[in-house]
Scaffold this active site. Sequence first.
Site, short mmCIF file in Angstrom:
data_model
loop_
_atom_site.label_atom_id
_atom_site.label_comp_id
_atom_site.label_asym_id
_atom_site.label_seq_id
_atom_site.Cartn_x
_atom_site.Cartn_y
_atom_site.Cartn_z
N HIS A 77 165.29 31.71 12.61
CA HIS A 77 164.91 30.96 11.42
C HIS A 77 164.34 29.58 11.74
CE1 HIS A 77 166.01 30.69 6.87
NE2 HIS A 77 164.83 30.18 7.11
N ARG A 107 145.93 18.39 10.65
CA ARG A 107 145.68 19.70 11.31
C ARG A 107 146.62 19.92 12.49
NH1 ARG A 107 140.31 21.32 9.60
NH2 ARG A 107 140.12 20.42 7.52
N SER A 145 158.75 33.85 -6.33
CA SER A 145 158.89 33.65 -7.77
C SER A 145 160.00 34.55 -8.27
CB SER A 145 157.59 33.95 -8.52
OG SER A 145 157.77 33.71 -9.90
N TYR A 200 169.96 32.59 3.41
CA TYR A 200 169.70 32.61 1.97
C TYR A 200 170.90 33.13 1.18
CZ TYR A 200 164.71 32.35 3.31
OH TYR A 200 163.49 32.00 3.84
N LYS A 253 166.21 36.89 8.85
CA LYS A 253 166.14 35.85 9.88
C LYS A 253 167.53 35.51 10.41
CE LYS A 253 162.44 33.90 7.12
NZ LYS A 253 162.99 34.33 5.83
N ARG A 278 154.70 35.99 -13.19
CA ARG A 278 154.14 35.26 -12.04
C ARG A 278 154.13 36.13 -10.80
NH1 ARG A 278 157.39 30.02 -13.26
NH2 ARG A 278 156.25 29.22 -15.05
N ASN A 283 150.70 36.59 -8.99
CA ASN A 283 150.52 36.19 -7.59
C ASN A 283 149.92 37.31 -6.76
OD1 ASN A 283 151.64 33.71 -8.16
ND2 ASN A 283 153.63 34.13 -7.23
N ASP A 287 160.94 39.41 2.18
CA ASP A 287 161.39 38.49 3.22
C ASP A 287 162.66 37.77 2.77
OD1 ASP A 287 160.36 36.65 5.74
OD2 ASP A 287 161.39 35.47 4.21
N ILE A 310 153.79 34.80 1.77
CA ILE A 310 154.97 35.27 1.03
C ILE A 310 155.40 34.26 -0.04
CG2 ILE A 310 155.90 36.89 2.72
CD1 ILE A 310 157.69 34.58 3.78
N LEU A 329 152.73 27.61 -2.20
CA LEU A 329 152.54 26.85 -3.44
C LEU A 329 153.28 25.51 -3.39
CD1 LEU A 329 153.16 29.82 -5.93
CD2 LEU A 329 151.06 29.23 -4.70
#
Length: 276
Positions: A110, A263, A230, A55, A80, A235, A239, A50, A227, A189
């Site tokens: 995005h 929620r 790292s 980015y 995206k 890792r 993962n 992804d 997704i 995470l």
Amino acid sequence: MTLDDPRATRALSNGTAIPVFGLGVWQVDDGAECERAVGDALAAGYRLIDTAQAYGNEESVGKAIRDSGIPRAEIFLTTKFYPGGKDARVEAEKSLERLGTDYLDLYLIHWPQGGPTWAWPGMEAAVEAGLTKGIGISNFSAAEQQELSKVAQIQPAVNQIQFSPFEYRQGLLEACEEANVVAQAYSPLGTGRYLDDPAVGRIAEAVGRTNAQVLIRWALQKGLSVIPKSTHKHRIEENYAVFDFTLDDEAVATLDALDTTHRTADAMAQGSKWWH
């Protein structure tokens, strides 16, 4: 959906299937770091990568995919649309050029800058032009998703959202399920913030797993595609090792109780919507 198989998928409304686990490359520098991370992930067995126009690392993602030797058809590739652009179809063509591939598996808006509907005709045009198999959204609230669905000729297949035990957006997840939209969790995470949480640590110790594995497994058991990001090989491999254990009801309830969003059905707290 069976969660004891690393190649598990969720069916999408466009007739394809998305892996329930993949690599996100947000904040991964273009060049050697990104190429190495994607290469390590593919070697470990990941088949979902992804990225995004924002980015700035699409070229490295594409190079790593080509260098892996894995057939393109076996990899689910997402990018995206940056909503500061004007035409999602035109920008998809530019993404394909940077990625060095003929098609995307999934193309997302995005974030809903300027409103949830204006970019969608360009997204649909990208499908009609054969540039992408599927289209979807990211950071859309339940209300924004519903507003889009009223005018869409092609319904969004995925809504990629910030989701973890600390951002347990149950209302948004339920809205996605009701609309036949697969929810996908980014930052499961908390960009590393949640790895030191004592409650997560106690569960990890009890099941003999890492804190990261517990957080990822929780999101998988909630039915999301996940997704984590790292850049470290060990890792990346760690993962991925989340398909041979299960969190029991008590552990899930403990993690559920960490939620700070009440929620919510919103994708972001009002003050976190950077596009406003």
